[in-house]
Design a protein around this motif. Structure first.
Motif, mmCIF file in Angstrom:
data_model
loop_
_atom_site.group_PDB
_atom_site.id
_atom_site.type_symbol
_atom_site.label_atom_id
_atom_site.label_comp_id
_atom_site.label_asym_id
_atom_site.label_seq_id
_atom_site.Cartn_x
_atom_site.Cartn_y
_atom_site.Cartn_z
ATOM 1 N N ALA A 53 9.125 -42.005 -75.128
ATOM 2 C CA ALA A 53 8.367 -40.914 -75.740
ATOM 3 C C ALA A 53 8.747 -40.748 -77.197
ATOM 4 O O ALA A 53 9.733 -41.312 -77.680
ATOM 5 C CB ALA A 53 8.617 -39.609 -74.976
ATOM 6 N N ALA A 54 7.951 -39.957 -77.891
ATOM 7 C CA ALA A 54 8.233 -39.568 -79.276
ATOM 8 C C ALA A 54 7.968 -38.079 -79.400
ATOM 9 O O ALA A 54 7.006 -37.560 -78.829
ATOM 10 C CB ALA A 54 7.368 -40.352 -80.254
ATOM 11 N N ILE A 55 8.839 -37.381 -80.125
ATOM 12 C CA ILE A 55 8.687 -35.943 -80.363
ATOM 13 C C ILE A 55 8.470 -35.720 -81.851
ATOM 14 O O ILE A 55 9.254 -36.184 -82.678
ATOM 15 C CB ILE A 55 9.924 -35.163 -79.885
ATOM 16 N N LEU A 56 7.397 -35.033 -82.176
ATOM 17 C CA LEU A 56 7.056 -34.733 -83.570
ATOM 18 C C LEU A 56 7.312 -33.255 -83.843
ATOM 19 O O LEU A 56 6.955 -32.397 -83.040
ATOM 20 C CB LEU A 56 5.591 -35.079 -83.830
ATOM 21 N N VAL A 57 7.940 -32.968 -84.982
ATOM 22 C CA VAL A 57 8.153 -31.586 -85.421
ATOM 23 C C VAL A 57 7.743 -31.485 -86.886
ATOM 24 O O VAL A 57 8.215 -32.259 -87.724
ATOM 25 C CB VAL A 57 9.624 -31.144 -85.274
ATOM 26 N N HIS A 58 6.871 -30.530 -87.178
ATOM 27 C CA HIS A 58 6.386 -30.345 -88.551
ATOM 28 C C HIS A 58 6.579 -28.894 -88.966
ATOM 29 O O HIS A 58 6.210 -27.973 -88.231
ATOM 30 C CB HIS A 58 4.895 -30.705 -88.642
ATOM 31 N N LEU A 59 7.184 -28.694 -90.122
ATOM 32 C CA LEU A 59 7.350 -27.356 -90.688
ATOM 33 C C LEU A 59 6.524 -27.264 -91.962
ATOM 34 O O LEU A 59 6.744 -28.019 -92.913
ATOM 35 C CB LEU A 59 8.818 -27.066 -90.998
ATOM 36 N N ALA A 60 5.569 -26.344 -91.963
ATOM 37 C CA ALA A 60 4.782 -26.066 -93.165
ATOM 38 C C ALA A 60 5.262 -24.743 -93.740
ATOM 39 O O ALA A 60 5.305 -23.736 -93.031
ATOM 40 C CB ALA A 60 3.294 -25.991 -92.818
ATOM 41 N N SER A 61 5.653 -24.740 -95.001
ATOM 42 C CA SER A 61 6.182 -23.519 -95.609
ATOM 43 C C SER A 61 6.041 -23.585 -97.123
ATOM 44 O O SER A 61 5.972 -24.671 -97.708
ATOM 45 C CB SER A 61 7.655 -23.330 -95.231
ATOM 46 N N THR A 62 6.011 -22.410 -97.738
ATOM 47 C CA THR A 62 5.966 -22.352 -99.200
ATOM 48 C C THR A 62 7.334 -22.598 -99.816
ATOM 49 O O THR A 62 7.439 -22.894 -101.000
ATOM 50 C CB THR A 62 5.465 -20.972 -99.667
ATOM 51 N N ASN A 63 8.375 -22.468 -99.012
ATOM 52 C CA ASN A 63 9.731 -22.650 -99.540
ATOM 53 C C ASN A 63 10.602 -23.250 -98.448
ATOM 54 O O ASN A 63 11.283 -22.541 -97.715
ATOM 55 C CB ASN A 63 10.303 -21.318 -100.019
ATOM 56 N N VAL A 64 10.550 -24.563 -98.316
ATOM 57 C CA VAL A 64 11.348 -25.253 -97.308
ATOM 58 C C VAL A 64 12.805 -25.289 -97.768
ATOM 59 O O VAL A 64 13.095 -25.706 -98.891
ATOM 60 C CB VAL A 64 10.833 -26.689 -97.081
ATOM 61 N N GLN A 65 13.692 -24.855 -96.902
ATOM 62 C CA GLN A 65 15.115 -24.818 -97.239
ATOM 63 C C GLN A 65 15.776 -26.114 -96.765
ATOM 64 O O GLN A 65 15.907 -26.350 -95.565
ATOM 65 C CB GLN A 65 15.778 -23.607 -96.579
ATOM 66 N N PHE A 66 16.197 -26.939 -97.730
ATOM 67 C CA PHE A 66 16.831 -28.211 -97.417
ATOM 68 C C PHE A 66 18.352 -28.082 -97.522
ATOM 69 O O PHE A 66 18.875 -27.145 -98.133
ATOM 70 C CB PHE A 66 16.338 -29.304 -98.369
ATOM 71 N N THR A 67 19.045 -29.057 -96.940
ATOM 72 C CA THR A 67 20.510 -29.049 -96.987
ATOM 73 C C THR A 67 21.032 -29.466 -98.352
ATOM 74 O O THR A 67 22.174 -29.156 -98.702
ATOM 75 C CB THR A 67 21.084 -29.990 -95.912
ATOM 76 N N SER A 68 20.213 -30.192 -99.126
ATOM 77 C CA SER A 68 20.645 -30.646 -100.449
ATOM 78 C C SER A 68 19.423 -30.930 -101.302
ATOM 79 O O SER A 68 18.281 -30.878 -100.828
ATOM 80 C CB SER A 68 21.508 -31.910 -100.330
ATOM 81 N N GLU A 69 19.680 -31.276 -102.569
ATOM 82 C CA GLU A 69 18.584 -31.584 -103.487
ATOM 83 C C GLU A 69 17.836 -32.847 -103.081
ATOM 84 O O GLU A 69 16.705 -33.072 -103.510
ATOM 85 C CB GLU A 69 19.120 -31.744 -104.917
ATOM 86 N N ALA A 70 18.454 -33.677 -102.258
ATOM 87 C CA ALA A 70 17.801 -34.915 -101.820
ATOM 88 C C ALA A 70 16.644 -34.647 -100.864
ATOM 89 O O ALA A 70 15.811 -35.524 -100.631
ATOM 90 C CB ALA A 70 18.821 -35.835 -101.149
ATOM 91 N N LYS A 71 16.594 -33.452 -100.290
ATOM 92 C CA LYS A 71 15.511 -33.048 -99.386
ATOM 93 C C LYS A 71 15.359 -34.011 -98.214
ATOM 94 O O LYS A 71 14.267 -34.497 -97.915
ATOM 95 C CB LYS A 71 14.190 -32.933 -100.160
ATOM 96 N N GLU A 72 16.483 -34.282 -97.561
ATOM 97 C CA GLU A 72 16.481 -35.216 -96.437
ATOM 98 C C GLU A 72 16.533 -34.522 -95.089
ATOM 99 O O GLU A 72 16.191 -35.118 -94.068
ATOM 100 C CB GLU A 72 17.677 -36.170 -96.562
ATOM 101 N N ALA A 73 16.987 -33.269 -95.057
ATOM 102 C CA ALA A 73 17.119 -32.539 -93.797
ATOM 103 C C ALA A 73 16.981 -31.054 -94.067
ATOM 104 O O ALA A 73 17.264 -30.574 -95.173
ATOM 105 C CB ALA A 73 18.466 -32.843 -93.141
ATOM 106 N N LEU A 74 16.542 -30.308 -93.048
ATOM 107 C CA LEU A 74 16.352 -28.872 -93.187
ATOM 108 C C LEU A 74 17.657 -28.127 -92.929
ATOM 109 O O LEU A 74 18.411 -28.471 -92.013
ATOM 110 C CB LEU A 74 15.279 -28.377 -92.217
ATOM 111 N N ALA A 75 17.891 -27.094 -93.733
ATOM 112 C CA ALA A 75 19.105 -26.296 -93.607
ATOM 113 C C ALA A 75 18.972 -25.289 -92.472
ATOM 114 O O ALA A 75 17.875 -25.017 -91.974
ATOM 115 C CB ALA A 75 19.386 -25.575 -94.928
ATOM 116 N N GLU A 76 20.106 -24.720 -92.080
ATOM 117 C CA GLU A 76 20.130 -23.743 -90.995
ATOM 118 C C GLU A 76 19.327 -22.497 -91.373
ATOM 119 O O GLU A 76 19.439 -21.978 -92.480
ATOM 120 C CB GLU A 76 21.570 -23.343 -90.678
ATOM 121 N N ASN A 77 18.524 -22.045 -90.430
ATOM 122 C CA ASN A 77 17.768 -20.800 -90.578
ATOM 123 C C ASN A 77 17.471 -20.308 -89.168
ATOM 124 O O ASN A 77 16.717 -20.946 -88.423
ATOM 125 C CB ASN A 77 16.476 -21.033 -91.360
ATOM 126 N N GLY A 78 18.080 -19.191 -88.801
ATOM 127 C CA GLY A 78 17.969 -18.707 -87.429
ATOM 128 C C GLY A 78 16.545 -18.432 -86.995
ATOM 129 O O GLY A 78 16.151 -18.754 -85.867
#
Length: 553
Positions: free
Chosen positions: A291-316
């Motif tokens: 199987a494959a699982i797809l997850v998409h986040l659409a937002s005006t201000n995506v919070q990344f873990t770093s400037e490289a924008k490779e992964a999303l940061a923690e947000n409860g």
């Protein structure tokens, strides 16, 4: 002769706008020497190492094609092999609207810059013109809570006043022991893929046996609108003993690195997939299966873990929303697997009964020299089940999706049911040729009431869906209300149905409240119009974008 415009484009990351240099014109020829009359070509040169595997150009384009099903992508790799991902829909993504920043998501430095660059003559005017969710009433209350005069000029604001205003924004400074109530920002600035197109995008890249998708309603976190979409596909040719493929996206852009440290991956790992029919050691980690699982986040201000924008940061809040989507998708998967398993057993029993009973009847009749009896009643009593079958087919002539739902009563008693079916109402589809009638239960859910279904009887419901493309709607989920189980349908989850209705009521209430506030804002603008801005003066800034805060330019 027709010439094409050429330009070098850069990006000003601070202002989030394009920069243009070396503008000119030249003749644009095709390989055969003829001139092109229209089109667009983008060329980018870079020094890099070409690699294959999960973090390759091929994988990036493959993932891009999934979340952009309207795009036709052709890739020629360094070995000369051509990879093609065709367009599967003619519908373009809906146009999004730019929005102003919301007070809950503003930072001190941004607020200071906005005040410095503002040309408004009053703070009330500054607040309701440069922020979303702020009416004239809320603007006055915010200023009162911060201890700032309404007639104060934004340019004259002192650092301690700006900080006090920010604290009022965040609810740290209260008015009458309460935080100032603000409207949520509008969500028409988001660009979700939408459920039907996620299905088509996944199916065009992975041979599927089953696809389920879920698009959550837009919501707000820290003043920033966001929306979560998920999809799960069981694919042929995928390893059953390896972890599922995780496809992560932020605003339709593939995230290919730091999978383990990404919020989206952690949301997947937090679900116990064993209860939904998948393998998962200890109920933690990425599940295993074809199987494959797809997850998409659409937002005006995506919070990344770093400037490289490779992964999303923690947000409860985002974590909870993604997890809820996963759980709901998992429940759909479990129902599908259970329904499929029961249908296989019933089909085997039905075929066995229809083979053996008639043969026994014929031989018995021959021995006794009597006519072969009517076996319908006997087969019905032996089966002892109510079965639902549905077909969903594309009609080439009418350009509509034809749907038929059949209910078979293979029991010895009359039955009464309410049948319900899902349909893509939110995608713009309309129901046609529904001769059976029924009524709408909620958005995307239609119901038909069957007063009596006698033993051995069959009840058929037919209708068509208009406004869809071929491949948009390939399977119809059928539900029921009634005491006797219906094999091939799922018992209606009344709690889920009620949640859909509550969500509709909330959205309608927010729209009405937003309309009232917008009317108030427009009235206030007319009564307190700002002075005209000279061409050489900076214009008020305030557009919220993926990169954060930018200018209106």
């Amino acid at each position: 002769e027709t010439s094409a415009a050429t330009v070098d484009i850069g990006l000003d990351t601070r202002k989030n706008k394009a920069t243009k240099t070396n503008e000119g014109r030249e003749l644009w020829e095709r390989p055969d020497g003829t001139l092109k009359e229209h089109g667009l070509e983008i060329t980018c040169r870079m020094k890099a190492k070409y690699q294959r595997g999960r973090q390759s150009v091929y994988q990036y384009l493959r993932m891009t094609s999934i979340v952009n099903p309207h795009a036709d992508i052709t890739f020629v790799d360094p070995d000369g092999e051509v990879h093609h991902w065709p367009r599967v829909t003619e519908r373009l993504p809906r146009k999004v609207e730019s929005i102003k920043p919301h007070p809950h998501g503003i930072h001190l430095g941004t607020l200071q810059r906005m005040c410095t660059e503002s040309t408004d003559s009053r703070m009330t005017s500054f607040l309701y013109k440069n922020f979303s969710g702020v009416s004239s009433r809320a603007a006055k209350q915010l200023l009162e809570a911060a201890g700032v005069l309404e007639k104060a000029k934004p340019k004259s604001m002192k650092p301690d006043q700006i900080r006090a205003l920010l604290e009022a924004f965040q609810g740290e400074r209260l008015l009458n022991d309460k935080a100032v109530k603000l409207l949520n920002p509008p969500t028409n600035c988001l660009s979700p893929i939408e459920e039907l197109l996620i299905k088509k995008g996944l199916s065009k890249t992975i041979d599927s046996r089953f696809v389920t998708t879920m698009t959550r309603s837009p919501t707000v976190s820290q003043g920033n609108p966001y929306q979560v979409e998920v999809g799960l596909i069981f694919g042929d040719g995928m390893a059953a003993d390896k972890p599922v493929e995780v496809l992560r996206f932020a605003n339709r852009v593939p995230l290919m690195y730091q999978q383990g440290g990404c919020l989206l991956t952690k949301a997947i790992e937090s679900v116990d997939w064993r209860q939904y029919g998948m393998d998962q050691a200890g109920g933690r980690g990425v599940p295993k299966g074809p199987a494959a699982i797809l997850v998409h986040l659409a937002s005006t201000n995506v919070q990344f873990t770093s400037e490289a924008k490779e992964a999303l940061a923690e947000n409860g809040e985002v974590m909870d929303e993604v997890r809820k989507a996963m759980l709901e998708m998992g429940r759909g998967l479990r129902k599908h697997l259970e329904k499929k398993k029961k249908m296989v057993k019933v089909q085997e029993k039905f075929e066995l009964v229809n083979d053996i009973i008639p043969a026994i009847a014929e031989k018995s009749a021959a021995i006794l020299q009597r006519p072969v009896p009517d076996l319908a009643g006997s087969i019905t009593r032996i089966m002892g089940a109510v079965i639902a079958e549905s077909t969903t087919t594309w009609n080439k002539e009418t350009k509509m999706v034809d749907i038929a739902i059949k209910l078979f009563n293979y029991t010895s008693r009359a039955r009464a049911y309410t049948l319900l079916a899902s349909w893509p109402e939110s995608a713009g589809a309309s129901m046609e040729n529904n001769t059976t009638g029924g009524r709408k239960e909620a958005t995307g859910v239609w119901a038909w009431k069957l007063e009596t279904l006698d033993p051995g009887e069959t009840y058929t419901i037919t209708y068509a869906l208009n406004g869809l493309e071929k491949g948009d709607w390939t399977e119809t989920d059928v539900f029921y209300r009634g005491s006797q189980e219906v094999i091939g349908a799922s018992k209606m989850d009344e709690k889920l149905l009620e949640e859909i209705r509550r969500q509709e009521a909330r959205e309608q209430g927010e729209e009405e409240e937003s309309g009232e506030e917008e009317s108030s804002i427009e009235d206030a603008k007319e009564n307190d119009a700002p002075p005209e801005i000279a061409d050489d003066q900076p214009k008020p800034s305030g557009q919220q974008t993926l990169m954060g805060f930018g200018s209106d330019a």
